[in-house]
Design an enzyme around this catalytic site. Structure first.
Site, PDB file in Angstrom:
ATOM      1  N   VAL A  39      48.202   9.347 -71.565  1.00  0.00           N
ATOM      2  CA  VAL A  39      48.535  10.363 -72.563  1.00  0.00           C
ATOM      3  C   VAL A  39      49.931  10.058 -73.068  1.00  0.00           C
ATOM      4  CG1 VAL A  39      47.014  12.180 -71.686  1.00  0.00           C
ATOM      5  CG2 VAL A  39      49.347  11.993 -70.810  1.00  0.00           C
ATOM      6  N   SER A  40      50.241  10.576 -74.259  1.00  0.00           N
ATOM      7  CA  SER A  40      51.495  10.222 -74.907  1.00  0.00           C
ATOM      8  C   SER A  40      52.629  11.208 -74.643  1.00  0.00           C
ATOM      9  CB  SER A  40      51.287  10.110 -76.410  1.00  0.00           C
ATOM     10  OG  SER A  40      50.303   9.139 -76.678  1.00  0.00           O
ATOM     11  N   THR A  41      52.309  12.473 -74.432  1.00  0.00           N
ATOM     12  CA  THR A  41      53.357  13.483 -74.287  1.00  0.00           C
ATOM     13  C   THR A  41      53.138  14.310 -73.035  1.00  0.00           C
ATOM     14  OG1 THR A  41      52.194  15.220 -75.503  1.00  0.00           O
ATOM     15  CG2 THR A  41      53.520  13.677 -76.813  1.00  0.00           C
TER      16      THR A  41
END
Length: 192
Positions: A29-31
């Protein structure tokens, strides 16, 4: 495909075949606000022997992806939930493909149009490159829409990142408590 765990496991097992290949899952996931749950459940349902996960913006290859690839032996299968988990632009996706091919590692994408790609077949790398181009295009369009939304907020006079109402109420309550404490202690509030 995600809703039917048995069908997903069978699909991945068909790619693995009767040999003793390991399934190595990779989730990203990015955040901090994003959750890994959906990806982890899908990888578990696919029967992965090991799952490596990380939080990374996707702008560069992360340690988690390198660890997942490093855990694969020749003949193993790297399993990802969606193609864009491997990289955010065509160059990164093709670099990952080159590494997998050079090490004799297969790839299984569980969801999206790329889920039918078998990089071990003659047409696999070409299809992978086409889907990589579409993934990069989708990312670029998403960035443009986000920037357009921020600009629209700016021109309308609204802040780019307005706080949700619940947070506004919490901040107001904390401010009220602080001012009432000052009043009770006899201290004068500063007038900055």
């Amino acid at each position: 495909m995600i809703g039917n765990d048995g069908a997903m496991r069978e699909s991945v097992q068909e790619c693995v075949g009767a040999g003793s290949r390991s399934l190595i899952g990779y989730a990203r996931v990015s955040t901090k606000r994003q959750k890994l749950d959906l990806q982890l459940k899908a990888l578990e349902a696919a029967g992965c022997d090991l799952v490596v996960s990380e939080r990374l913006s996707g702008v560069s290859l992360g340690r988690g992806l390198l660890a997942a690839i490093g855990s694969c032996r020749r003949g193993d299968l790297l399993v990802v939930w969606k193609l864009d988990r491997l990289g955010r632009n065509m160059r990164e996706l093709l670099a990952v493909l080159d590494v997998l091919k050079s090490r004799g590692i297969g790839l299984q994408v569980l969801t999206g149009a790329a889920s039918s790609i078998d990089i071990g077949q003659a047409e696999g790398p070409s299809l992978y490159a086409a889907y990589a181009a579409f993934a990069e295009f989708e990312l670029t369009m998403n960035r443009e829409r986000t920037l357009a939304g921020i600009e629209a907020h700016r021109t309308s006079g609204m802040p780019a990142r307005a706080r949700p109402r619940s947070l506004q109420l919490k901040f107001a309550a904390v401010a009220n408590r602080k001012s009432s404490r000052r009043a009770c202690s006899g201290k004068k509030a500063s007038s900055r």
